[in-house]
Design a protein around this motif. Structure first.
Motif, mmCIF file in Angstrom:
data_model
loop_
_atom_site.group_PDB
_atom_site.id
_atom_site.type_symbol
_atom_site.label_atom_id
_atom_site.label_comp_id
_atom_site.label_asym_id
_atom_site.label_seq_id
_atom_site.Cartn_x
_atom_site.Cartn_y
_atom_site.Cartn_z
ATOM 1 N N VAL A 58 0.831 -1.205 0.000
ATOM 2 C CA VAL A 58 0.000 0.000 0.000
ATOM 3 C C VAL A 58 0.865 1.254 0.000
ATOM 4 O O VAL A 58 0.619 2.199 -0.763
ATOM 5 N N LEU A 59 1.897 1.288 0.820
ATOM 6 C CA LEU A 59 2.740 2.478 0.920
ATOM 7 C C LEU A 59 3.475 2.756 -0.385
ATOM 8 O O LEU A 59 3.625 3.921 -0.791
ATOM 9 N N VAL A 60 3.940 1.712 -1.051
ATOM 10 C CA VAL A 60 4.611 1.910 -2.340
ATOM 11 C C VAL A 60 3.630 2.448 -3.379
ATOM 12 O O VAL A 60 3.930 3.396 -4.124
ATOM 13 N N LEU A 61 2.432 1.861 -3.439
ATOM 14 C CA LEU A 61 1.456 2.254 -4.456
ATOM 15 C C LEU A 61 0.890 3.647 -4.198
ATOM 16 O O LEU A 61 0.595 4.382 -5.153
ATOM 17 N N VAL A 62 0.725 4.031 -2.948
ATOM 18 C CA VAL A 62 0.194 5.366 -2.643
ATOM 19 C C VAL A 62 1.110 6.440 -3.212
ATOM 20 O O VAL A 62 0.650 7.407 -3.846
ATOM 21 N N GLY A 63 2.415 6.295 -3.005
ATOM 22 C CA GLY A 63 3.351 7.281 -3.525
ATOM 23 C C GLY A 63 3.332 7.372 -5.034
ATOM 24 O O GLY A 63 3.393 8.471 -5.607
ATOM 25 N N VAL A 64 3.229 6.221 -5.706
ATOM 26 C CA VAL A 64 3.208 6.209 -7.173
ATOM 27 C C VAL A 64 1.914 6.809 -7.709
ATOM 28 O O VAL A 64 1.930 7.641 -8.630
ATOM 29 N N ILE A 65 0.778 6.426 -7.154
ATOM 30 C CA ILE A 65 -0.513 6.899 -7.655
ATOM 31 C C ILE A 65 -0.671 8.398 -7.421
ATOM 32 O O ILE A 65 -1.225 9.119 -8.261
ATOM 33 N N ARG A 66 -0.170 8.914 -6.306
ATOM 34 C CA ARG A 66 -0.284 10.351 -6.027
ATOM 35 C C ARG A 66 0.510 11.181 -7.026
ATOM 36 O O ARG A 66 0.167 12.335 -7.286
ATOM 37 N N ASN A 67 1.572 10.598 -7.591
ATOM 38 C CA ASN A 67 2.413 11.339 -8.533
ATOM 39 C C ASN A 67 1.996 11.151 -9.988
ATOM 40 O O ASN A 67 2.664 11.673 -10.885
ATOM 41 N N LEU A 68 0.925 10.408 -10.238
ATOM 42 C CA LEU A 68 0.461 10.253 -11.609
ATOM 43 C C LEU A 68 -0.079 11.586 -12.129
ATOM 44 O O LEU A 68 -0.777 12.311 -11.401
ATOM 45 N N ARG A 72 -2.507 13.980 -13.370
ATOM 46 C CA ARG A 72 -3.968 13.985 -13.453
ATOM 47 C C ARG A 72 -4.452 14.561 -14.771
ATOM 48 O O ARG A 72 -5.568 14.245 -15.221
ATOM 49 N N ASP A 73 -3.636 15.421 -15.417
ATOM 50 C CA ASP A 73 -4.091 16.020 -16.665
ATOM 51 C C ASP A 73 -4.225 14.980 -17.774
ATOM 52 O O ASP A 73 -5.048 15.131 -18.689
ATOM 53 N N VAL A 74 -3.442 13.884 -17.700
ATOM 54 C CA VAL A 74 -3.577 12.814 -18.691
ATOM 55 C C VAL A 74 -4.926 12.119 -18.532
ATOM 56 O O VAL A 74 -5.613 11.825 -19.528
ATOM 57 N N GLU A 75 -5.321 11.873 -17.297
ATOM 58 C CA GLU A 75 -6.631 11.266 -17.064
ATOM 59 C C GLU A 75 -7.754 12.216 -17.494
ATOM 60 O O GLU A 75 -8.755 11.777 -18.081
ATOM 61 N N ASP A 76 -7.595 13.503 -17.183
ATOM 62 C CA ASP A 76 -8.611 14.482 -17.592
ATOM 63 C C ASP A 76 -8.727 14.555 -19.114
ATOM 64 O O ASP A 76 -9.830 14.683 -19.666
ATOM 65 N N GLY A 83 -14.686 6.650 -20.607
ATOM 66 C CA GLY A 83 -15.349 6.520 -19.330
ATOM 67 C C GLY A 83 -14.342 6.281 -18.212
ATOM 68 O O GLY A 83 -13.136 6.171 -18.437
ATOM 69 N N TRP A 84 -14.871 6.171 -16.971
ATOM 70 C CA TRP A 84 -13.974 5.981 -15.824
ATOM 71 C C TRP A 84 -13.208 4.678 -15.962
ATOM 72 O O TRP A 84 -11.991 4.642 -15.729
ATOM 73 N N ALA A 85 -13.896 3.591 -16.322
ATOM 74 C CA ALA A 85 -13.229 2.293 -16.411
ATOM 75 C C ALA A 85 -12.179 2.288 -17.517
ATOM 76 O O ALA A 85 -11.070 1.772 -17.344
ATOM 77 N N THR A 86 -12.530 2.864 -18.668
ATOM 78 C CA THR A 86 -11.570 2.912 -19.776
ATOM 79 C C THR A 86 -10.349 3.752 -19.408
ATOM 80 O O THR A 86 -9.205 3.377 -19.709
ATOM 81 N N THR A 87 -10.592 4.889 -18.747
ATOM 82 C CA THR A 87 -9.475 5.739 -18.322
ATOM 83 C C THR A 87 -8.568 4.997 -17.354
ATOM 84 O O THR A 87 -7.336 5.085 -17.444
ATOM 85 N N PHE A 88 -9.170 4.258 -16.437
ATOM 86 C CA PHE A 88 -8.366 3.518 -15.460
ATOM 87 C C PHE A 88 -7.543 2.426 -16.142
ATOM 88 O O PHE A 88 -6.340 2.289 -15.879
ATOM 89 N N LEU A 89 -8.183 1.649 -17.027
ATOM 90 C CA LEU A 89 -7.498 0.511 -17.653
ATOM 91 C C LEU A 89 -6.485 0.946 -18.698
ATOM 92 O O LEU A 89 -5.454 0.285 -18.878
ATOM 93 N N ARG A 90 -6.760 2.050 -19.398
ATOM 94 C CA ARG A 90 -5.890 2.466 -20.510
ATOM 95 C C ARG A 90 -4.860 3.514 -20.099
ATOM 96 O O ARG A 90 -3.861 3.696 -20.799
ATOM 97 N N VAL A 91 -5.112 4.224 -18.989
ATOM 98 C CA VAL A 91 -4.218 5.323 -18.608
ATOM 99 C C VAL A 91 -3.635 5.113 -17.210
ATOM 100 O O VAL A 91 -2.417 4.998 -17.030
ATOM 101 N N THR A 92 -4.503 5.050 -16.205
ATOM 102 C CA THR A 92 -4.032 5.011 -14.818
ATOM 103 C C THR A 92 -3.239 3.751 -14.512
ATOM 104 O O THR A 92 -2.136 3.811 -13.952
#
Length: 288
Positions: free
Chosen positions: A172-182, A184-188, A196-205
């Motif tokens: 969890v600690l490793v992933l929190v640091g990585v996800i926080r630094n993703l 956000r403008d790419v997801e936007d 959609g949310w699922a496509t954005t998560f699977l294809r981008v996040t």
């Protein structure tokens, strides 16, 4: 000018890295290399390390079904614990990284809190929970799910449950640091283009968080296959994994050559699997 600057930065970088590299060499590599000749000596019961060199300890460990079963059990335990920690840890890390709740620091504290407890204390807690008359079995019997207590100690199931709980915070600690630094403008941008949310998560996040997934998985896998205290207490003297087998060879049987050979085999297998997973992750990252 740029070449001089690059060389200066390279020298400064090596200078900054030299203290930890020297410490790693003295604390890890040199003791490890010192065991190489030990693993190649014969063992004489009652006398100790014999003269000459032999590869019998490596051959026996890689051909004897007893040792192969323990090696397979250790690797299976490491793989399954890693998958469980990833499956449970990624959603939790994603929530902690993205939530704006004022309770976020307290939730992070709950994740870190188990690490503040001694490992032996946590292991004995799981012994109390998983015993035949422990809370888990008493609850299952009271609810009518089972008629007799389920054996959860001194087997694979008990180790799986306890090690997944113990190493989940690391994931969890490793992933929190990585996800926080993703970014956000790419997801936007993906949502602006109609994803959609699922496509954005699977294809981008998810592809962007692949380095964190790899780092957390490697960390949990290495910690699991090398864990000693929990397998020793929860597995008992009969249910062995590689770490407890190596411990017994060194400190109970005093068979240092066999213990050293088993240590190198476990190290080689772990490094090989880590290298393979890194290569696969790089290829997937390049494809994404």
């Amino acid at each position: 000018m740029s070449t001089r600057l690059a060389r200066r930065l390279e020298r400064n970088g090596l200078g900054l890295l030299s203290p930890p590299l020297v410490l790693l060499l003295l604390v890890f590599l040199l003791p490890l290399l010192a065991m190489v000749p030990t693993s190649l000596h014969p063992y004489i019961p009652g006398k100790g390390i014999g003269e000459g060199f032999t590869a019998e300890h490596y051959v026996k460990a890689l051909t004897d079904t007893y040792y192969l079963e323990i090696i397979g059990r250790t690797l299976a335990l490491g793989l399954i614990v890693t998958l469980i920690c990833l499956a449970l840890g990624y959603p939790l890390a994603f929530f902690l990284a993205r939530t704006q709740s004022r309770w976020r620091p307290w939730l992070m504290l709950l994740v870190v809190f188990p690490l503040l407890l001694n490992l032996v204390v946590r292991t004995f807690g799981w012994i109390a929970l998983l015993a035949n008359r422990g809370l888990v079995n008493d609850t299952l019997v009271a609810l009518g799910i089972v008629e007799t207590p389920v054996k959860l100690l001194f087997n694979f199931s008990g180790l799986l449950i306890a090690l997944s709980h113990i190493f989940l915070p690391f994931m969890v600690l490793v992933l929190v640091g990585v996800i926080r630094n993703l970014p956000r403008d790419v997801e936007d941008a993906a949502r602006t283009l109609g994803a959609g949310w699922a496509t954005t998560f699977l294809r981008v996040t998810l592809p962007l968080s692949l380095p964190g997934i790899l780092a957390g998985s490697i960390l949990v896998f290495v910690l699991t296959v090398s864990a000693l205290v929990t397998p020793r207490l929860l597995g008992g003297p009969t249910y062995k994994v590689m770490s407890t087998l190596i411990y017994d060879q060194f400190l109970q049987l005093l068979n240092w050559p066999a213990g050293a050979a088993l240590s190198f085999i476990l190290t080689a297998i772990a490094v090989g699997l880590i290298s393979l997973s890194s290569a696969v992750a790089r290829r997937l990252g390049a494809g994404a």
